[in-house]
Motif scaffolding. Structure first.
Motif, PDB file in Angstrom:
ATOM      1  N   MET A 205       5.676   4.969  -5.262  1.00  0.00           N
ATOM      2  CA  MET A 205       6.218   5.295  -3.961  1.00  0.00           C
ATOM      3  C   MET A 205       6.304   3.998  -3.153  1.00  0.00           C
ATOM      4  SD  MET A 205       4.658   7.790  -0.992  1.00  0.00           S
ATOM      5  CE  MET A 205       3.027   7.116  -1.093  1.00  0.00           C
ATOM      6  N   ILE A 206       7.465   3.717  -2.593  1.00  0.00           N
ATOM      7  CA  ILE A 206       7.656   2.528  -1.763  1.00  0.00           C
ATOM      8  C   ILE A 206       7.280   2.861  -0.312  1.00  0.00           C
ATOM      9  CG2 ILE A 206       9.318   0.849  -0.884  1.00  0.00           C
ATOM     10  CD1 ILE A 206       8.791   0.461  -3.812  1.00  0.00           C
ATOM     11  N   VAL A 207       6.423   2.035   0.265  1.00  0.00           N
ATOM     12  CA  VAL A 207       5.976   2.222   1.643  1.00  0.00           C
ATOM     13  C   VAL A 207       6.458   1.040   2.473  1.00  0.00           C
ATOM     14  CG1 VAL A 207       3.962   2.411   3.151  1.00  0.00           C
ATOM     15  CG2 VAL A 207       3.933   3.506   0.901  1.00  0.00           C
ATOM     16  N   HIS A 208       7.019   1.326   3.645  1.00  0.00           N
ATOM     17  CA  HIS A 208       7.466   0.284   4.564  1.00  0.00           C
ATOM     18  C   HIS A 208       6.501   0.235   5.743  1.00  0.00           C
ATOM     19  CE1 HIS A 208      11.126   1.118   2.303  1.00  0.00           C
ATOM     20  NE2 HIS A 208      11.515  -0.102   2.608  1.00  0.00           N
ATOM     21  N   GLU A 209       5.821  -0.885   5.897  1.00  0.00           N
ATOM     22  CA  GLU A 209       4.866  -1.061   6.986  1.00  0.00           C
ATOM     23  C   GLU A 209       5.493  -1.987   8.030  1.00  0.00           C
ATOM     24  OE1 GLU A 209       0.667  -3.388   7.700  1.00  0.00           O
ATOM     25  OE2 GLU A 209       1.094  -2.622   5.712  1.00  0.00           O
ATOM     26  N   LEU A 210       5.663  -1.474   9.249  1.00  0.00           N
ATOM     27  CA  LEU A 210       6.301  -2.247  10.312  1.00  0.00           C
ATOM     28  C   LEU A 210       5.431  -3.436  10.703  1.00  0.00           C
ATOM     29  CD1 LEU A 210       8.642  -2.510  12.335  1.00  0.00           C
ATOM     30  CD2 LEU A 210       7.327  -1.063  13.889  1.00  0.00           C
ATOM     31  N   MET A 211       6.011  -4.637  10.620  1.00  0.00           N
ATOM     32  CA  MET A 211       5.294  -5.859  10.989  1.00  0.00           C
ATOM     33  C   MET A 211       5.658  -6.294  12.407  1.00  0.00           C
ATOM     34  SD  MET A 211       5.904  -7.824   7.375  1.00  0.00           S
ATOM     35  CE  MET A 211       5.236  -9.386   7.883  1.00  0.00           C
TER      36      MET A 211
ATOM     37  N   VAL B 218       5.717  -2.251   0.196  1.00  0.00           N
ATOM     38  CA  VAL B 218       4.647  -2.144  -0.795  1.00  0.00           C
ATOM     39  C   VAL B 218       4.943  -0.974  -1.727  1.00  0.00           C
ATOM     40  CG1 VAL B 218       2.160  -1.785  -1.126  1.00  0.00           C
ATOM     41  CG2 VAL B 218       2.964  -3.065   0.853  1.00  0.00           C
ATOM     42  N   ASP B 219       4.793  -1.210  -3.030  1.00  0.00           N
ATOM     43  CA  ASP B 219       4.908  -0.141  -4.025  1.00  0.00           C
ATOM     44  C   ASP B 219       3.502   0.385  -4.282  1.00  0.00           C
ATOM     45  OD1 ASP B 219       5.632   1.612  -5.992  1.00  0.00           O
ATOM     46  OD2 ASP B 219       6.255   0.091  -7.443  1.00  0.00           O
ATOM     47  N   VAL B 220       3.264   1.642  -3.943  1.00  0.00           N
ATOM     48  CA  VAL B 220       1.939   2.261  -4.094  1.00  0.00           C
ATOM     49  C   VAL B 220       1.967   3.193  -5.294  1.00  0.00           C
ATOM     50  CG1 VAL B 220       0.197   3.707  -2.993  1.00  0.00           C
ATOM     51  CG2 VAL B 220       1.542   2.117  -1.614  1.00  0.00           C
ATOM     52  N   ARG B 221       1.043   2.955  -6.221  1.00  0.00           N
ATOM     53  CA  ARG B 221       0.948   3.789  -7.422  1.00  0.00           C
ATOM     54  C   ARG B 221      -0.449   4.372  -7.528  1.00  0.00           C
ATOM     55  NH1 ARG B 221       3.912  -0.369 -11.629  1.00  0.00           N
ATOM     56  NH2 ARG B 221       5.895  -0.389 -10.523  1.00  0.00           N
ATOM     57  N   VAL B 222      -0.523   5.673  -7.723  1.00  0.00           N
ATOM     58  CA  VAL B 222      -1.813   6.338  -7.910  1.00  0.00           C
ATOM     59  C   VAL B 222      -2.147   6.276  -9.397  1.00  0.00           C
ATOM     60  CG1 VAL B 222      -3.090   8.486  -7.663  1.00  0.00           C
ATOM     61  CG2 VAL B 222      -1.360   7.855  -5.951  1.00  0.00           C
TER      62      VAL B 222
ATOM     63  N   GLU C 146      -1.576  -1.210  -5.271  1.00  0.00           N
ATOM     64  CA  GLU C 146      -0.536  -1.613  -4.340  1.00  0.00           C
ATOM     65  C   GLU C 146       0.097  -2.906  -4.825  1.00  0.00           C
ATOM     66  OE1 GLU C 146      -1.858  -1.926  -0.321  1.00  0.00           O
ATOM     67  OE2 GLU C 146      -2.446   0.174  -0.199  1.00  0.00           O
ATOM     68  N   ILE C 147       1.428  -2.919  -4.921  1.00  0.00           N
ATOM     69  CA  ILE C 147       2.156  -4.102  -5.359  1.00  0.00           C
ATOM     70  C   ILE C 147       3.030  -4.569  -4.201  1.00  0.00           C
ATOM     71  CG2 ILE C 147       3.840  -5.000  -6.996  1.00  0.00           C
ATOM     72  CD1 ILE C 147       2.914  -2.724  -8.907  1.00  0.00           C
ATOM     73  N   ASP C 148       2.821  -5.814  -3.775  1.00  0.00           N
ATOM     74  CA  ASP C 148       3.596  -6.385  -2.674  1.00  0.00           C
ATOM     75  C   ASP C 148       5.028  -6.640  -3.139  1.00  0.00           C
ATOM     76  OD1 ASP C 148       4.627  -7.721  -0.520  1.00  0.00           O
ATOM     77  OD2 ASP C 148       3.134  -9.322  -0.506  1.00  0.00           O
ATOM     78  N   CYS C 149       5.994  -6.031  -2.448  1.00  0.00           N
ATOM     79  CA  CYS C 149       7.405  -6.187  -2.809  1.00  0.00           C
ATOM     80  C   CYS C 149       8.150  -7.064  -1.804  1.00  0.00           C
ATOM     81  CB  CYS C 149       8.073  -4.822  -2.909  1.00  0.00           C
ATOM     82  SG  CYS C 149       7.383  -3.766  -4.185  1.00  0.00           S
ATOM     83  N   GLY C 150       7.416  -7.805  -0.987  1.00  0.00           N
ATOM     84  CA  GLY C 150       8.051  -8.708  -0.026  1.00  0.00           C
ATOM     85  C   GLY C 150       8.356  -8.035   1.290  1.00  0.00           C
TER      86      GLY C 150
END
Length: 100
Positions: free
Chosen positions: A1-7, A31-35, A43-47
């Motif tokens: 699941m791709i998560v967008h965190e507002l910076m 961030v790509d979040v995988r359970v 969590e994988i940082d996707c930039g």
């Protein structure tokens, strides 16, 4: 699941827009979040990703109307290029001086 965190979020072209209209530039960390299991999440940082929204505020609480959405995954355009893109799609939101 791709998560967008507002910076960060900023308004652009504020002086040139008619009342009630806003062009918002949001910078998001993606961030790509995988359970992996019940107690383990990866969590994988996707930039980062920049998103420009053109919205109208009719003046009622919680009532922004999205008029346009532009995403820039690589390099964001210059402000002149962005303004030209928005002028082509939403020329009616700018004051007369900009469109002349």
């Amino acid at each position: 699941m791709i998560v967008h965190e507002l910076m960060s979020m900023e308004s652009i072209f504020t002086e040139e827009l008619k009342e009630g209209y806003h062009v918002l530039l949001g910078k998001y960390k993606t961030v790509d979040v995988r359970v992996l299991s019940a107690d383990c999440v990866q969590e994988i940082d996707c930039g980062t990703e920049e998103i420009v929204e053109v919205v109208f505020d009719p003046g009622k609480e919680y009532s922004l109307v999205r008029l346009g959405l532009y995403t820039f995954e690589n390099e964001a355009p210059s402000l002149d290029e962005l303004q030209q893109t928005i002028l082509e799609q939403h020329c009616d939101i700018f004051e007369e001086a900009v469109s002349a």
